[in-house]
Enzyme design. Structure first.
Site, PDB file in Angstrom:
ATOM      1  N   TRP A 113       0.860  -1.188   0.000  1.00  0.00           N
ATOM      2  CA  TRP A 113       0.000   0.000   0.000  1.00  0.00           C
ATOM      3  C   TRP A 113       0.893   1.233   0.000  1.00  0.00           C
ATOM      4  O   TRP A 113       2.047   1.178   0.430  1.00  0.00           O
ATOM      5  CB  TRP A 113      -0.941  -0.002   1.209  1.00  0.00           C
ATOM      6  N   GLU A 139       7.383   7.940  13.901  1.00  0.00           N
ATOM      7  CA  GLU A 139       7.603   7.298  12.602  1.00  0.00           C
ATOM      8  C   GLU A 139       8.507   8.145  11.710  1.00  0.00           C
ATOM      9  O   GLU A 139       9.288   7.608  10.917  1.00  0.00           O
ATOM     10  CB  GLU A 139       6.253   7.066  11.899  1.00  0.00           C
ATOM     11  N   GLU A 164       8.688   1.285   6.503  1.00  0.00           N
ATOM     12  CA  GLU A 164       8.291   2.126   7.634  1.00  0.00           C
ATOM     13  C   GLU A 164       8.102   3.588   7.218  1.00  0.00           C
ATOM     14  O   GLU A 164       7.272   4.294   7.774  1.00  0.00           O
ATOM     15  CB  GLU A 164       9.365   2.041   8.730  1.00  0.00           C
ATOM     16  N   HIS A 171       4.684   5.128   6.804  1.00  0.00           N
ATOM     17  CA  HIS A 171       3.822   5.409   7.959  1.00  0.00           C
ATOM     18  C   HIS A 171       3.820   6.898   8.287  1.00  0.00           C
ATOM     19  O   HIS A 171       2.765   7.513   8.449  1.00  0.00           O
ATOM     20  CB  HIS A 171       4.282   4.606   9.182  1.00  0.00           C
ATOM     21  N   GLU A 212       8.802  -2.802  17.965  1.00  0.00           N
ATOM     22  CA  GLU A 212       7.821  -3.094  16.916  1.00  0.00           C
ATOM     23  C   GLU A 212       6.504  -3.571  17.533  1.00  0.00           C
ATOM     24  O   GLU A 212       5.436  -3.230  17.036  1.00  0.00           O
ATOM     25  CB  GLU A 212       8.376  -4.148  15.951  1.00  0.00           C
ATOM     26  N   THR A 235       4.775  -0.379  18.912  1.00  0.00           N
ATOM     27  CA  THR A 235       4.118   0.457  17.903  1.00  0.00           C
ATOM     28  C   THR A 235       2.906  -0.253  17.310  1.00  0.00           C
ATOM     29  O   THR A 235       1.916   0.390  16.959  1.00  0.00           O
ATOM     30  CB  THR A 235       5.102   0.864  16.785  1.00  0.00           C
ATOM     31  N   ASP A 252       1.533  -3.490   9.459  1.00  0.00           N
ATOM     32  CA  ASP A 252       2.952  -3.464   9.063  1.00  0.00           C
ATOM     33  C   ASP A 252       3.846  -3.720  10.273  1.00  0.00           C
ATOM     34  O   ASP A 252       4.811  -4.493  10.212  1.00  0.00           O
ATOM     35  CB  ASP A 252       3.312  -2.087   8.487  1.00  0.00           C
ATOM     36  N   GLU A 253       3.543  -3.030  11.374  1.00  0.00           N
ATOM     37  CA  GLU A 253       4.364  -3.160  12.586  1.00  0.00           C
ATOM     38  C   GLU A 253       4.341  -4.601  13.095  1.00  0.00           C
ATOM     39  O   GLU A 253       5.349  -5.110  13.581  1.00  0.00           O
ATOM     40  CB  GLU A 253       3.872  -2.203  13.677  1.00  0.00           C
ATOM     41  N   HIS A 309       6.705  -6.616  11.011  1.00  0.00           N
ATOM     42  CA  HIS A 309       8.084  -6.303  11.367  1.00  0.00           C
ATOM     43  C   HIS A 309       8.452  -6.889  12.735  1.00  0.00           C
ATOM     44  O   HIS A 309       9.578  -7.332  12.946  1.00  0.00           O
ATOM     45  CB  HIS A 309       8.294  -4.788  11.364  1.00  0.00           C
TER      46      HIS A 309
END
Length: 333
Positions: free
Chosen positions: A31, A74, A113, A116, A166, A169, A198-199, A202
């Site tokens: 995305w 971020e 990252e 974000h 991670e 967040t 996403d976090e 990760h």
């Protein structure tokens, strides 16, 4: 680091290629911030911005303070990439374009990252709810200040730190999504939720690294975990400053605690989760020092919870502070 420790990370290169790089997403299937923002090429751009601003009007100032803090965290990615590239053990990106799996991971993780901060920054700009100049000054101060995660160029400490962060967040953005939904802004809830996902991916990568280190070198890894927890994990943005408030991070954290975005309970829960994920209680064959570190780490979550309960009981609920991010308005801490 001793030569034998350096060799451990060199020997893990094939493992890193198979296990870490597989968790990255190709750019073409990722995305991008524009997927969630008004389309500047559209005839309906101004109407889309108007709708965004109308939704944003329903959100309280304390929510925006936390959202700004999340965004600033971020946006300080140059600092975090620098931190990873100070770690010993052959995992740093020596040339800026190294083809080792460790270096490829660090650059690609940073690139993922980076979206974000871009997304949240543009959303906040369009919302009209925050003082962007003070927000932008805070970002510049934070990147200029660097960070002190107390990792001492040690990759054992570095990967424990990133595992913790991670997950922190992931929790923070997930709770922000929940609050946005509760205030009726489903689009912002979607934005915060996609960042949280996403976090989480990760987090999976960094916890896998530490899991592998526990398998290869359990004694050094448990000693590093105990060392990291004795120092206490500092949030990446703990040096944030807006040019006015010397206690900005503490005040932002107090608001995040009060509205339930990131709390002391979350800190204890993260440690408890990681201890379980890495099967720390079941480690065998440790040295005497390693067993002491094991006992310390396993007993820490309930201790943290007890201390926090006492601290919360002493907090004065009447204290407030002004936040330049929301035009100097006073908020309850």
């Amino acid at each position: 680091m001793p030569p034998e420790k350096l060799e451990i990370f060199k020997s893990m290169e094939n493992w890193a290629e198979e296990n870490l790089l597989a968790l990255l997403k190709p750019v073409e299937s990722c995305w991008q911030p524009q997927d969630f923002l008004p389309d500047p090429e559209s005839e309906g751009f101004y109407e889309q911005v108007k709708e965004l601003r109308e939704r944003a009007r329903e959100l309280p100032d304390d929510f925006f303070v936390v959202l700004v803090g999340d965004m600033i965290t971020e946006e300080a990615l140059p600092t975090y990439q620098t931190m990873l590239n100070t770690l010993d053990g052959g995992i740093r990106d020596e040339t800026g374009a190294s083809l080792t799996p460790w270096a490829i991971w660090t650059r690609a993780w940073t690139a993922e990252e980076n979206r974000h901060g871009d997304l949240l920054n543009k959303y906040l700009y369009l919302s009209g709810r925050v003082d962007m100049k003070h927000v932008e000054k805070t970002i510049q101060y934070l990147i200029g200040s660097g960070m002190d995660p107390k990792t001492e160029n040690n990759p054992y400490l570095g990967f424990i730190y990133t595992s913790f962060q991670e997950r922190a967040t992931f929790i923070s953005h997930g709770n922000t999504a929940r609050l946005a939904k509760g205030h009726g802004d489903m689009k912002l809830a979607q934005i915060c939720g996609i960042i949280a996902s996403d976090e989480k991916r990760h987090e999976t990568a960094y916890t896998k690294i530490v899991e592998k280190l526990f398998e290869i070198d359990p004694d050094a890894t448990i000693l590093a975990l105990a060392d990291m927890m004795r120092k206490k994990i500092s949030m990446p943005a703990h040096l944030m400053f807006d040019g006015q408030d010397d206690h900005l991070f503490d005040n932002y954290s107090a608001v995040a605690q009060r509205i339930g975005v990131y709390t002391a309970k979350d800190y204890a829960d993260i440690l408890e989760f990681l201890v379980g994920r890495w099967k720390v209680e079941k480690l065998a064959g440790l040295s005497g020092e390693g067993r002491k570190a094991q006992d310390f780490v396993c007993g820490l979550p309930p201790r943290i919870r007890r201390l926090e309960e006492r601290a919360q009981g002493r907090v004065k609920q009447t204290s407030t502070a002004p936040f330049s991010w929301v035009f100097g308005r006073e908020l309850k801490l």
